[in-house]
Design an enzyme around this catalytic site. Structure first.
Site, short mmCIF file in Angstrom:
data_model
loop_
_atom_site.label_atom_id
_atom_site.label_comp_id
_atom_site.label_asym_id
_atom_site.label_seq_id
_atom_site.Cartn_x
_atom_site.Cartn_y
_atom_site.Cartn_z
N HIS A 175 80.47 71.24 26.26
CA HIS A 175 81.47 70.93 25.38
C HIS A 175 82.80 70.91 25.90
O HIS A 175 83.77 70.33 25.67
CB HIS A 175 81.09 71.99 24.04
CG HIS A 175 82.39 72.08 23.24
ND1 HIS A 175 83.45 73.06 23.15
CD2 HIS A 175 82.57 71.24 22.24
CE1 HIS A 175 84.21 72.75 22.26
NE2 HIS A 175 83.93 71.74 21.62
N GLU B 85 83.25 67.78 27.72
CA GLU B 85 83.83 66.64 26.63
C GLU B 85 85.41 66.87 26.42
O GLU B 85 85.93 65.97 26.50
CB GLU B 85 82.95 66.91 25.48
CG GLU B 85 83.60 66.21 24.32
CD GLU B 85 83.51 67.00 22.92
OE1 GLU B 85 84.46 66.98 22.30
OE2 GLU B 85 82.24 67.55 22.45
N GLU C 36 89.46 78.11 19.39
CA GLU C 36 88.19 77.36 18.41
C GLU C 36 87.37 78.27 18.29
O GLU C 36 86.60 78.29 17.33
CB GLU C 36 88.03 75.98 19.20
CG GLU C 36 87.06 75.39 18.49
CD GLU C 36 86.92 73.86 19.41
OE1 GLU C 36 85.43 73.49 19.39
OE2 GLU C 36 87.46 73.32 20.00
#
Length: 427
Positions: free
Chosen positions: A67, A70, A142
């Site tokens: 992630h 990404e 996040e």
């Protein structure tokens, strides 16, 4: 390039495998005014332990690295790629799952420049110690945001107890501690291993000329040099024994209950049989618990479930499980009823040919409606299941699926499954 016409759905698919190993799917849609592209690598949150390309020994990397990578691919020396897509009149995004990372764009104009930008930014990494440090803070924030979402905590809690001490027990985004441990060198090692063309596929759909677009993609790829591809040596998912009966206290108005069934049965190797298995398990759950069933109505009227109740069958090459969840005032009673129905399904009145025919019609209706969504079609072709059997073959396979086959597949699953309960209680 291979051309395949699927009469049942009226779609023509072109499949091209380039010299560098990249598989490209072209689905022309002359009546649409939008082009959609999805560039996918078979690399997700489960892939934390593997043998890096060019190395001999297996290495374990911090959780959340797929992630993180990404996020970082969007940042280049000259700035954020999202602004470049915006200047072309396009939207862009990306997402990471347990086994895949995908990058996408959607546009009504400049389709060729958008395809070029998608290929180039994904295939040209730029990682530095400085931009890694900057991203660490963003992703840690996040991660913290999700901690207040009770439905997410329910699903994550269930997974962590179904698959303890495995990558499935970890958040796809990682933890603040694991994110803090990621380095630019780690990102390059992961990138060079998993972002090789043979491990990727590109799906393009829209009102373009297939021959012109395929030549454009081929020319783009021919200009680039890639690390010599190797067979990727990944670790299988190895989990400890499940942990059941745990609870968590959060600020919720009503208890939230989840029942997990960890699949331990051996999956079929034949792609068509694998798709039949997935459809069988989904229909098995719908036969028992869909709103069309008598049992659902009984549970709803008694107050054991409400509109939040849902079932799902999660499926991948390395794991498969059933999850049933919802808000309920009586988690213990709901668990008892659900488990009894799952095991004694053969005597349930809902498990019938008539109900199956109804569900098949509903499923096919949803399927054909979904063909209007370019994004939905592209996502299906990026999944593990449709590597060897086409998404467009689903109606034919579904229509021939029998109640006996569903029962046989469900029975194999039930005989080997491991049961986990997880509940979130009001503080």
């Amino acid at each position: 390039m291979k051309k395949i016409f699927y009469e049942r759905v009226g779609e023509t698919l072109f499949v091209d495998v380039l010299e560098n190993g990249l598989t490209v799917y072209y689905l022309p849609k002359a009546d649409y005014n939008r082009t959609f592209g999805l560039f996918t690598t078979k690399f997700g949150s489960l892939d934390t332990t593997f043998t890096p390309v060019g190395k001999l020994e297996t290495k374990t990397f911090p959780e959340g690295i797929a992630h993180f990578l990404e996020h970082k691919l969007f940042e280049k020396k000259e700035g954020d790629v999202m602004y470049k897509f915006g200047a072309l009149g396009a939207q862009t995004n990306a997402f990471t799952s347990f086994s895949r990372t995908s990058y996408l764009f959607s546009t009504q104009e400049n389709s060729y420049p958008c395809v070029e930008l998608l290929l180039d930014f994904v295939q040209e990494p730029y990682f530095t110690a400085e931009n890694v440090t900057k991203e660490q803070g963003i992703i840690q924030q996040e991660i913290q945001m999700y901690q207040d979402e009770s439905d997410w905590r329910l699903f994550a809690g269930l997974l962590s107890r179904m698959y303890p001490n495995s990558p499935l027990a970890a958040d796809i985004a990682g933890t603040p501690a694991t994110i803090d441990a990621i380095t630019a060198e780690d990102l390059y090692e992961n990138y060079e291993t998993f972002y090789q063309p043979k491990n990727m596929n590109l799906f393009l759909t829209g009102p373009f000329d297939v021959e012109k677009m395929s030549n454009f993609v081929r020319e783009n790829q021919a200009k680039k040099d890639f690390v010599n591809s190797e067979v990727i040596k990944r670790e299988t998912v190895k989990a400890s024994e499940p942990i059941s009966g745990e609870t968590l206290a959060l600020e919720v108005a009503m208890p939230k209950f989840a029942l997990g069934l960890r699949g331990e049965d051996k999956l079929p190797e034949n792609p068509v049989e694998l798709l039949k298995y997935k459809l069988s398990m989904s229909l098995y759950l719908d036969l028992l618990f869909a709103p069309t069933s008598q049992l659902y109505e009984k549970l709803y009227q008694s107050g054991l479930i409400d509109d939040s109740f849902e079932t799902s069958f999660e499926f991948d090459e390395r794991f498969h499980f059933v999850a049933l969840s919802g808000d309920t005032e009586n988690p213990e009673k709901l668990s008892e009823v659900l488990q009894e129905a799952l095991k004694s399904y053969k005597i349930e009145s809902d498990f019938s040919e008539e109900h199956l025919d109804l569900l098949k019609r509903d499923t096919l209706g949803d399927y054909f409606s979904s063909l209007n969504s370019l994004e939905y079609i592209a996502n299906q072709f990026s999944s593990a299941l449709y590597d060897k059997v086409s998404f467009f073959e689903l109606p034919e396979i579904l229509s021939k699926l029998t109640l006996t086959e569903i029962s046989d597949n469900a029975e194999k699953f039930i005989q080997e499954m491991k049961v986990v309960e997880f509940t979130i209680l009001p503080k």
